[in-house]
Structures are given as C-alpha cells and as structure tokens.
Design an enzyme around this catalytic site. Structure first.
Site, PDB file in Angstrom:
ATOM      1  N   CYS A   1      78.836   9.908 -69.415  1.00  0.00           N
ATOM      2  CA  CYS A   1      79.441   8.876 -69.013  1.00  0.00           C
ATOM      3  C   CYS A   1      79.238   7.593 -70.301  1.00  0.00           C
ATOM      4  CB  CYS A   1      78.637   7.423 -68.587  1.00  0.00           C
ATOM      5  SG  CYS A   1      78.592   9.187 -66.479  1.00  0.00           S
ATOM      6  N   ALA A   2      80.537   8.080 -71.720  1.00  0.00           N
ATOM      7  CA  ALA A   2      80.066   7.758 -72.991  1.00  0.00           C
ATOM      8  C   ALA A   2      80.739   6.576 -73.408  1.00  0.00           C
ATOM      9  CB  ALA A   2      79.961   8.635 -73.622  1.00  0.00           C
ATOM     10  N   ALA A   3      81.606   5.995 -72.618  1.00  0.00           N
ATOM     11  CA  ALA A   3      82.433   5.261 -74.281  1.00  0.00           C
ATOM     12  C   ALA A   3      82.075   3.749 -73.274  1.00  0.00           C
ATOM     13  CB  ALA A   3      84.177   5.292 -72.808  1.00  0.00           C
ATOM     14  N   PRO A   4      82.418   2.456 -73.879  1.00  0.00           N
ATOM     15  CA  PRO A   4      83.151   2.566 -75.734  1.00  0.00           C
ATOM     16  C   PRO A   4      81.994   3.778 -77.058  1.00  0.00           C
ATOM     17  CG  PRO A   4      81.994   0.987 -75.382  1.00  0.00           C
ATOM     18  CD  PRO A   4      82.133   1.505 -73.868  1.00  0.00           C
ATOM     19  N   GLY A   5      81.006   3.974 -76.196  1.00  0.00           N
ATOM     20  CA  GLY A   5      80.167   4.988 -77.658  1.00  0.00           C
ATOM     21  C   GLY A   5      78.606   4.459 -77.955  1.00  0.00           C
TER      22      GLY A   5
ATOM     23  N   GLU B   1      84.068  11.284 -71.576  1.00  0.00           N
ATOM     24  CA  GLU B   1      84.669   9.706 -70.395  1.00  0.00           C
ATOM     25  C   GLU B   1      85.454  10.011 -69.678  1.00  0.00           C
ATOM     26  OE1 GLU B   1      83.876   6.488 -70.077  1.00  0.00           O
ATOM     27  OE2 GLU B   1      85.128   6.962 -68.870  1.00  0.00           O
TER      28      GLU B   1
ATOM     29  N   ARG C   1      89.449   4.484 -71.913  1.00  0.00           N
ATOM     30  CA  ARG C   1      88.216   3.976 -72.430  1.00  0.00           C
ATOM     31  C   ARG C   1      88.279   5.319 -73.401  1.00  0.00           C
ATOM     32  NH1 ARG C   1      84.954   0.009 -70.459  1.00  0.00           N
ATOM     33  NH2 ARG C   1      83.195   1.927 -70.746  1.00  0.00           N
TER      34      ARG C   1
ATOM     35  N   ASP D   1      74.643   7.597 -68.495  1.00  0.00           N
ATOM     36  CA  ASP D   1      74.157   6.014 -68.436  1.00  0.00           C
ATOM     37  C   ASP D   1      75.615   5.647 -66.949  1.00  0.00           C
ATOM     38  OD1 ASP D   1      73.911   2.856 -69.136  1.00  0.00           O
ATOM     39  OD2 ASP D   1      76.241   3.675 -71.085  1.00  0.00           O
TER      40      ASP D   1
ATOM     41  N   CYS E   1      73.070  -1.003 -65.363  1.00  0.00           N
ATOM     42  CA  CYS E   1      72.712  -1.819 -66.029  1.00  0.00           C
ATOM     43  C   CYS E   1      73.019  -3.074 -64.617  1.00  0.00           C
ATOM     44  CB  CYS E   1      74.310  -2.527 -67.050  1.00  0.00           C
ATOM     45  SG  CYS E   1      75.455  -2.277 -66.505  1.00  0.00           S
TER      46      CYS E   1
END
Ligand SMILES: C[S@@+](CC[C@H](N)C(=O)[O-])C[C@H]1O[C@@H](n2cnc3c(N)ncnc32)[C@H](O)[C@@H]1O
Length: 460
Positions: A104-108, A128, A133, A173, A226
């Site tokens: 789940c990579a963006a924005p990186g 992503e 995104r 993430d 988060c």
C-alpha cells in the site's frame, strides 16, 4: 479546537484512563511536528537545512519544515514526512539484494526508505490500488533515483497470484481509520465511527490475507497504521499470530517517547509489547502503530529439483545494434552507477521506450504496470532522447557533463519550461543542476541555448 466525536473520546477515556486521555486530546489540538529525511542514494552535498535536530533512533532524519518548492525536494534530496511514519520502513531490516514488496505504497514515504535500504540491488515492488495516487508514487520513486522498482497499480488480490511465496520482506502500511492523523487532516474526523473502525479492520485482514500468500517462509512482514484503534493494531497482530502463524519480533527500539503495544487491548498475548505505539502526547510525531513479524516457515527443507542448466532466455525486446549505438552516443558521456553499467545487455525497447526492467515478467502476466525499472529514454527516428528518470538516477554520482544553473531566476524559469542562455562549452544533451543538485536533462544548442527537457507534467 478539533471537534472529536463523543464516542471517540469515551472510547479512549476508557482505554487510557482520564489523565492520559486528556493528554491525548490536548496534544491532538497542538501543531503537528514537521520533519524530513535525507536521501542517501544521491551524491552527497551540503544541504541548506538546519540539521541540529536529528530524530532519535533514525538515520538521516531531522525535525524541521521543508517545502515542495525547495531545490532539495525537486531534485530528490529530501522527503517531507511525519517523524513517526518514518519508523515502520526503518524497522524493516531490508538488505541490499532482498525482494521487497510495499503493498500500500502511495505516495511513497516508506517506499523511498525501503529503496534506500536496498541500495538499488534486489527488487522493490511498490504497489498502489488508486490510479491517481500511483502517479504520485511514481514521481517520488523517480525523484529518489531508485532504479530497481516495479511500480504496479493493482489490488492485492491481483498481485498475489503473480508472486506466490516470493518476497523476503513485505510492508503493509494499511489504509486505516486515521485517528493518528486527525490533527493533521481534521476532515478524517468526519468519517470516523466505531463501525468505520471495524470496516477498516475487515479491509486490513483482506489485504493481509493476500500479503501472506506472497511472503517466503520465514519472511518478514512489517505492519503499520496511523490509527490508535486497537481493533486495527494489536488485534490485527494477534490475528496474524493466531491465524497465519507469525511470530512478533523485537524492534530493538528502546526510547521512552515510544510506547509499547497493549496485550490487554487484544488477546493478552504478552508478545504484543514488542509492537510500537506512537502517541502525539509523547512528542515524536503523529499517531502511528508498527509491528515487525516473521512468518514461521519451520525448517522446511526446500527440495530443489536437480536443475538442468537453464538456458538463458533471449531478451525478446533487445535493442538492435543500431539502436544500441544511438543510446550509447548519449548515455556513455555520463558517469553510470553500477545498476546501469551493463545497460546494453539488459535494456529492452517497447513502443520506442528504452528501459532496464527491474524484473522481467512472463509475457502472459496481466498486471497494470506503472513503471518497470529505469526508463533510459525514447528512440525517435535516428536519435535517442534521454528520459527524466535517468537524470534522477545519474544524480547519484558526481557528473561532469552537467550545467549548473547560475541563478535562482534561471532555475525557476527552467522549472517553468523556459529555455535559458548558459555559459558552457558543452553541447548536446547535458544534465541540469541547481546548487549542484541534478534535477533534469537539457540540450545545449550551438549558440549556448539550453533547451528545456524538464517534463511538462512536473513544470511549475
Ligand atoms: C496509509 S496509506 C499509505 C502511505 C504510504 N505507505 C506512505 O508511506 O507514503 C494507505 C494506502 O493504501 C491504499 N489502499 C486503500 N485501499 C486499499 C486496498 N483495499 N488494498 C490495498 N491498498 C489500499 C490507499 O490508496 C493508500 O494509498
């Protein structure tokens, strides 16, 4: 003042007790902490930032505010990131040569850190699910100068059949209820409800079910969110331990500002104290949860078939000799990093785009690929035009075929897409830098005019 939902406040008063809950709600109304990371892949130079406030436990990470307009940012020397959000990738233990997936990579933010740890050796798959995104993800990976990334725009379900048991390390993430970001993005409060927390938990399990299929036996899974919600944090980790046979690993972090996971908020597994919780009232950054897990593979003896020496498959998209010469004429003027040194053997051409793939996938693989490896440039009739990503990769080394823009005004004009008159004996394709930071290609004509090759999509 943030308008926190009553149900949210009651939940954390019950979990934390009145005193700690009040500290949390007070901190949620304070300013968020700003920080940035320095890119260790780039040619080291002296940066203009104050580096007197390093973030403890991390390397090359500092408190302080930077702007997306700064030349350091434009040329991929720095990335602005919440300090707590820097930890999950920093804990990954990735080594050069590993196969790594950021699902789940963006924005990186975390992808760029994983790319640094790989030092351009091995493979980084950055996925992503959202198309818009994924575009930002690509820009950040390019700016960072990472040359071994496959960027995909897929659902985890579409990715897992392509990479069964393939990765040494996977970072999830996860999309979450975002409670830890309420003070940074107050609009996230509007989505919040206890039902939403449970919806997020279900989605996290769906994503992780696919991640598990792609992990090697004994492979490592980094799970982060988060949010403060135990349903999405400790309870997910317990589920991974109980349903998918994972062990929780020690992160090695001992810092009084970083709290530990709460076993009593899940199934009382004491190992949950190995997970990390970042609370805004503790002063590192925003809210964050991070766990490092290992898939128990046992000592499975991997039975390798006595392999007949595999015939090296011919590269079906190999450049012709003539095409190779056109490319060589341009790129051999530059100091090439190891990842590009034998480019002529590895380069492929598709629809005139010349690239070095991070991975050669079987032709029948149906994945939506945003970028694979490094785009060297594009073949146009009898010439070759180098691509923007190549400029960012070449920025890792000192270069001589480079023109450093003399003034801030020239730099801003170049970012805007204008041509510039330059004092240089160089002609043809050159790298363009400002304050010694390479950020683009350009082409100097006979009369000393620098033609603009800064990509239209990035112009300011
Ligand atoms: C917390 S953000 C990732 C932040 C990123 N790792 C970073 O450090 O910059 C979570 C990402 O998961 C993506 N996402 C949402 N739903 C998803 C799903 N069902 N499967 C996979 N990814 C999803 C979102 O689009 C979002 O980009």
């Amino acid at each position: 003042m943030l308008k926190l939902p009553v149900e949210f406040k009651e939940k954390y008063e019950k979990l934390l007790g009145d005193k700690e809950a009040t500290a949390l709600f007070t901190a949620m109304n304070e300013e968020s902490k700003k920080a940035f990371r320095i890119n260790t892949l780039k040619n080291p130079i002296k940066l203009s930032y104050d580096l007197n406030k390093p973030i403890p436990d991390l390397r090359d990470a500092y408190y302080g505010e930077i702007s997306g307009e700064d030349p350091e940012w434009v040329s991929g020397y720095v990335y602005s990131q919440d300090p707590a959000a820097m930890f999950p990738a920093a804990l990954s233990g990735v080594k050069p040569g590993d196969r790594v997936l950021d699902l789940c990579a963006a924005p990186g933010g975390k992808t760029t850190e994983l790319g640094e740890q790989l030092e351009n050796e091995g493979l980084l798959v950055a996925n992503e699910i959202s198309g818009t995104r994924a575009k930002a993800l690509r820009e950040n990976i390019e700016r960072w100068g990472i040359s071994n990334a496959l960027i995909t725009n897929e659902s985890p379900e579409a990715l897992s059949p392509v990479f069964p048991g393939f990765f040494d390390v996977i970072l999830v993430d996860a999309p979450c209820s975002g409670e830890g970001m309420f003070r940074k993005n107050p609009e996230a409060i509007d989505y919040w409800s206890q039902d939403y927390v449970l919806t997020c938990q279900r989605r996290q399990k769906d994503i992780l079910n696919e991640a598990v299929k792609m992990l090697k036996p004994n492979g490592r899974l980094i799970y982060s969110t988060c949010t403060f919600a135990p349903e999405e944090d400790e309870q997910i980790v317990s589920w991974l331990v109980n349903e998918h046979d994972f062990s929780i690993l020690d992160t090695g972090i001992k810092d009084e500002r970083i709290s530990l996971g709460h076993p009593e908020w899940s199934d009382n597994n004491p190992e949950l104290t190995k997970t990390l919780r970042f609370w805004p009232q503790d002063g590192v950054g925003e809210g964050q949860f991070a766990a490092v897990l290992q898939k128990n593979g046992g000592n499975v003896e991997v039975v390798t078939k006595k392999s007949k020496k595999k015939k090296q498959k011919k590269n079906p998209l190999r450049l012709t000799k003539n095409e190779q010469e056109l490319v060589a004429e341009v790129i051999n003027q530059f100091n090439l990093p190891t990842s590009l040194s034998d480019w002529s053997k590895k380069a492929m051409v598709r629809n005139d785009h010349v690239f070095i793939p991070a991975i050669v996938l079987p032709e029948k693989t149906k994945l939506h690929i945003v970028n694979n490896g490094v785009e060297l440039g594009i073949l146009k009739k009898k010439r070759f035009e180098p691509g923007h990503q190549l400029a960012e990769v070449l920025g890792q080394l000192e270069q001589t075929c480079v023109v450093d823009l003399a003034t801030l005004d020239d730099y801003q004009k170049y970012l805007h897409g204008e041509t510039i008159k330059v004092q240089s004996d160089l002609r043809g394709f050159v790298l363009v830098s400002y304050s010694q930071m390479i950020f683009s290609f350009g082409k100097i004509t006979g009369n000393g005019i620098l033609k603009n090759f800064y990509p239209k999509g990035l112009r300011k």
